[in-house]
Motif scaffolding. Sequence first.
Motif, PDB file in Angstrom:
ATOM      1  N   GLY A 142       6.265  -9.002   5.155  1.00  0.00           N
ATOM      2  CA  GLY A 142       5.075  -8.247   4.758  1.00  0.00           C
ATOM      3  C   GLY A 142       4.632  -7.212   5.770  1.00  0.00           C
ATOM      4  O   GLY A 142       3.702  -6.441   5.493  1.00  0.00           O
ATOM      5  N   LEU A 143       5.284  -7.160   6.934  1.00  0.00           N
ATOM      6  CA  LEU A 143       4.932  -6.154   7.936  1.00  0.00           C
ATOM      7  C   LEU A 143       4.958  -4.754   7.349  1.00  0.00           C
ATOM      8  O   LEU A 143       4.123  -3.907   7.668  1.00  0.00           O
ATOM      9  CB  LEU A 143       5.913  -6.241   9.116  1.00  0.00           C
ATOM     10  CG  LEU A 143       5.776  -5.163  10.191  1.00  0.00           C
ATOM     11  CD1 LEU A 143       4.482  -5.375  10.980  1.00  0.00           C
ATOM     12  CD2 LEU A 143       6.979  -5.182  11.135  1.00  0.00           C
ATOM     13  N   PHE A 144       5.916  -4.518   6.444  1.00  0.00           N
ATOM     14  CA  PHE A 144       6.134  -3.170   5.907  1.00  0.00           C
ATOM     15  C   PHE A 144       5.361  -2.903   4.616  1.00  0.00           C
ATOM     16  O   PHE A 144       5.565  -1.879   3.982  1.00  0.00           O
ATOM     17  CB  PHE A 144       7.632  -2.953   5.686  1.00  0.00           C
ATOM     18  CG  PHE A 144       8.434  -3.058   6.952  1.00  0.00           C
ATOM     19  CD1 PHE A 144       8.585  -1.970   7.785  1.00  0.00           C
ATOM     20  CD2 PHE A 144       9.018  -4.265   7.320  1.00  0.00           C
ATOM     21  CE1 PHE A 144       9.315  -2.062   8.960  1.00  0.00           C
ATOM     22  CE2 PHE A 144       9.755  -4.372   8.490  1.00  0.00           C
ATOM     23  CZ  PHE A 144       9.904  -3.272   9.314  1.00  0.00           C
ATOM     24  N   TYR A 145       4.480  -3.828   4.239  1.00  0.00           N
ATOM     25  CA  TYR A 145       3.631  -3.609   3.065  1.00  0.00           C
ATOM     26  C   TYR A 145       2.475  -2.660   3.371  1.00  0.00           C
ATOM     27  O   TYR A 145       1.873  -2.096   2.455  1.00  0.00           O
ATOM     28  CB  TYR A 145       3.054  -4.935   2.563  1.00  0.00           C
ATOM     29  CG  TYR A 145       3.942  -5.709   1.616  1.00  0.00           C
ATOM     30  CD1 TYR A 145       5.280  -5.954   1.908  1.00  0.00           C
ATOM     31  CD2 TYR A 145       3.439  -6.211   0.424  1.00  0.00           C
ATOM     32  CE1 TYR A 145       6.085  -6.672   1.049  1.00  0.00           C
ATOM     33  CE2 TYR A 145       4.237  -6.931  -0.458  1.00  0.00           C
ATOM     34  CZ  TYR A 145       5.562  -7.158  -0.140  1.00  0.00           C
ATOM     35  OH  TYR A 145       6.354  -7.867  -1.006  1.00  0.00           O
ATOM     36  N   GLN A 146       2.154  -2.523   4.633  1.00  0.00           N
ATOM     37  CA  GLN A 146       1.038  -1.686   5.058  1.00  0.00           C
ATOM     38  C   GLN A 146       1.535  -0.667   6.081  1.00  0.00           C
ATOM     39  O   GLN A 146       2.514  -0.917   6.794  1.00  0.00           O
ATOM     40  CB  GLN A 146      -0.063  -2.553   5.693  1.00  0.00           C
ATOM     41  CG  GLN A 146      -0.646  -3.618   4.779  1.00  0.00           C
ATOM     42  CD  GLN A 146      -1.501  -3.029   3.679  1.00  0.00           C
ATOM     43  OE1 GLN A 146      -2.112  -1.986   3.872  1.00  0.00           O
ATOM     44  NE2 GLN A 146      -1.553  -3.693   2.536  1.00  0.00           N
ATOM     45  N   PRO A 147       0.874   0.498   6.178  1.00  0.00           N
ATOM     46  CA  PRO A 147       1.314   1.532   7.126  1.00  0.00           C
ATOM     47  C   PRO A 147       0.890   1.210   8.556  1.00  0.00           C
ATOM     48  O   PRO A 147       0.024   1.872   9.137  1.00  0.00           O
ATOM     49  CB  PRO A 147       0.632   2.796   6.597  1.00  0.00           C
ATOM     50  CG  PRO A 147      -0.619   2.288   5.946  1.00  0.00           C
ATOM     51  CD  PRO A 147      -0.251   0.958   5.333  1.00  0.00           C
ATOM     52  N   ASN A 161       0.832  -1.212   0.000  1.00  0.00           N
ATOM     53  CA  ASN A 161       0.000   0.000   0.000  1.00  0.00           C
ATOM     54  C   ASN A 161       0.867   1.263   0.000  1.00  0.00           C
ATOM     55  O   ASN A 161       0.945   2.009   0.981  1.00  0.00           O
ATOM     56  CB  ASN A 161      -0.939  -0.014   1.208  1.00  0.00           C
ATOM     57  CG  ASN A 161      -2.228   0.721   0.923  1.00  0.00           C
ATOM     58  OD1 ASN A 161      -2.245   1.671   0.158  1.00  0.00           O
ATOM     59  ND2 ASN A 161      -3.308   0.275   1.530  1.00  0.00           N
ATOM     60  N   TYR A 162       1.505   1.497  -1.125  1.00  0.00           N
ATOM     61  CA  TYR A 162       2.507   2.558  -1.273  1.00  0.00           C
ATOM     62  C   TYR A 162       1.955   3.936  -0.909  1.00  0.00           C
ATOM     63  O   TYR A 162       2.529   4.655  -0.079  1.00  0.00           O
ATOM     64  CB  TYR A 162       3.025   2.547  -2.713  1.00  0.00           C
ATOM     65  CG  TYR A 162       4.148   3.502  -2.993  1.00  0.00           C
ATOM     66  CD1 TYR A 162       5.467   3.074  -2.990  1.00  0.00           C
ATOM     67  CD2 TYR A 162       3.897   4.847  -3.283  1.00  0.00           C
ATOM     68  CE1 TYR A 162       6.510   3.951  -3.245  1.00  0.00           C
ATOM     69  CE2 TYR A 162       4.930   5.731  -3.533  1.00  0.00           C
ATOM     70  CZ  TYR A 162       6.236   5.280  -3.515  1.00  0.00           C
ATOM     71  OH  TYR A 162       7.254   6.155  -3.763  1.00  0.00           O
ATOM     72  N   ASP A 163       0.867   4.329  -1.528  1.00  0.00           N
ATOM     73  CA  ASP A 163       0.338   5.674  -1.317  1.00  0.00           C
ATOM     74  C   ASP A 163      -0.058   5.911   0.134  1.00  0.00           C
ATOM     75  O   ASP A 163       0.181   6.996   0.681  1.00  0.00           O
ATOM     76  CB  ASP A 163      -0.861   5.933  -2.230  1.00  0.00           C
ATOM     77  CG  ASP A 163      -0.442   6.229  -3.663  1.00  0.00           C
ATOM     78  OD1 ASP A 163       0.683   6.713  -3.865  1.00  0.00           O
ATOM     79  OD2 ASP A 163      -1.240   5.956  -4.586  1.00  0.00           O
ATOM     80  N   ARG A 164      -0.643   4.913   0.758  1.00  0.00           N
ATOM     81  CA  ARG A 164      -1.066   5.078   2.153  1.00  0.00           C
ATOM     82  C   ARG A 164       0.135   5.222   3.080  1.00  0.00           C
ATOM     83  O   ARG A 164       0.086   5.962   4.074  1.00  0.00           O
ATOM     84  CB  ARG A 164      -1.938   3.901   2.589  1.00  0.00           C
ATOM     85  CG  ARG A 164      -3.308   3.866   1.937  1.00  0.00           C
ATOM     86  CD  ARG A 164      -4.165   5.027   2.430  1.00  0.00           C
ATOM     87  NE  ARG A 164      -4.516   4.886   3.839  1.00  0.00           N
ATOM     88  CZ  ARG A 164      -4.750   5.908   4.661  1.00  0.00           C
ATOM     89  NH1 ARG A 164      -4.644   7.147   4.229  1.00  0.00           N
ATOM     90  NH2 ARG A 164      -5.076   5.696   5.918  1.00  0.00           N
ATOM     91  N   VAL A 207       8.872   6.341  -7.568  1.00  0.00           N
ATOM     92  CA  VAL A 207       8.597   4.958  -7.965  1.00  0.00           C
ATOM     93  C   VAL A 207       9.635   4.602  -9.029  1.00  0.00           C
ATOM     94  O   VAL A 207       9.509   4.980 -10.185  1.00  0.00           O
ATOM     95  CB  VAL A 207       7.166   4.801  -8.508  1.00  0.00           C
ATOM     96  CG1 VAL A 207       6.918   3.360  -8.944  1.00  0.00           C
ATOM     97  CG2 VAL A 207       6.144   5.212  -7.444  1.00  0.00           C
ATOM     98  N   ARG A 208      10.661   3.915  -8.615  1.00  0.00           N
ATOM     99  CA  ARG A 208      11.783   3.622  -9.508  1.00  0.00           C
ATOM    100  C   ARG A 208      11.557   2.304 -10.244  1.00  0.00           C
ATOM    101  O   ARG A 208      10.814   1.436  -9.794  1.00  0.00           O
ATOM    102  CB  ARG A 208      13.088   3.535  -8.701  1.00  0.00           C
ATOM    103  CG  ARG A 208      13.100   2.404  -7.698  1.00  0.00           C
ATOM    104  CD  ARG A 208      14.389   2.318  -6.882  1.00  0.00           C
ATOM    105  NE  ARG A 208      14.392   1.084  -6.104  1.00  0.00           N
ATOM    106  CZ  ARG A 208      13.912   0.960  -4.877  1.00  0.00           C
ATOM    107  NH1 ARG A 208      13.404   2.021  -4.257  1.00  0.00           N
ATOM    108  NH2 ARG A 208      13.919  -0.216  -4.262  1.00  0.00           N
ATOM    109  N   GLY A 209      12.222   2.163 -11.389  1.00  0.00           N
ATOM    110  CA  GLY A 209      12.273   0.871 -12.059  1.00  0.00           C
ATOM    111  C   GLY A 209      13.394   0.029 -11.469  1.00  0.00           C
ATOM    112  O   GLY A 209      13.963   0.375 -10.437  1.00  0.00           O
ATOM    113  N   LYS A 210      13.740  -1.064 -12.137  1.00  0.00           N
ATOM    114  CA  LYS A 210      14.808  -1.912 -11.633  1.00  0.00           C
ATOM    115  C   LYS A 210      16.129  -1.161 -11.702  1.00  0.00           C
ATOM    116  O   LYS A 210      16.490  -0.611 -12.733  1.00  0.00           O
ATOM    117  CB  LYS A 210      14.875  -3.209 -12.437  1.00  0.00           C
ATOM    118  CG  LYS A 210      13.685  -4.128 -12.195  1.00  0.00           C
ATOM    119  CD  LYS A 210      13.856  -5.460 -12.906  1.00  0.00           C
ATOM    120  CE  LYS A 210      12.656  -6.370 -12.638  1.00  0.00           C
ATOM    121  NZ  LYS A 210      12.802  -7.692 -13.287  1.00  0.00           N
TER     122      LYS A 210
END
Length: 238
Positions: free
Chosen positions: A217-222, A71-74, A90-93
Amino acid sequence: MQLQPEQEPLMYRILATALALLCLATSAHAMSFNKAIKQADPTAKYLFYLHGAIVEEMGKAASSKRYGVYNYDRIIEHFEDRGLTVIDEVRGKVNPNKYAAKITKQVRMLMTAGVPARNITVSGFSKGGYITLLVASSLNNPEVGYVIMAGCGRGKDARPFELFLKNKRGARLKGRIFSIYASSDMEAGSCRPAIEQADARAIEFRETRIKSQKGHGLFYQPRPDWIEPTAIFAKGGR
């Protein structure tokens, strides 16, 4: 409700204004480096946020079968809600060393523009966390802050961090460094082996091992258990 002819233009103007405000609200959270440097504010607290590798591959809509939606934007919004000026891309590889050189240059430019080093924090998750570690070993400034979120790899993802240690990059570390990772994470762990290579006089270090079953996955969400301490650190607290 049926509008009378004389009401239609007014209603359209109201809707257009509301839509414009909505667009402004949804796009204002992100700040590119170019915008940040033009509006450099010596009183602001700046946070560079470097995302994980999955966003390189899938963009902002990134989702993992194991960990769910990134959830990048959040995440950005939660940092800004806590009074931080977030610089994100938002970078590419990318090659981690080359991208770390880019961020190092940007931090130096921000300082040249009048922002105190202690008002700047570079943070990153996973690959972004490893890049953050590389910046901390390149910038040569003990006042800049760094938050490494599950960026010191282990297991199948250990090779970059092992090379960092093998090449004694830890000896070049300087700054205020805060490491965070989840107790159940099988992909990343403690950054302490790198810190043990460093000159203790050049760094301030602390590390938090969060008790969580979310793993990487802890850091996938705010989640407050990592968002809050990161924001406090970036604002100059402990």
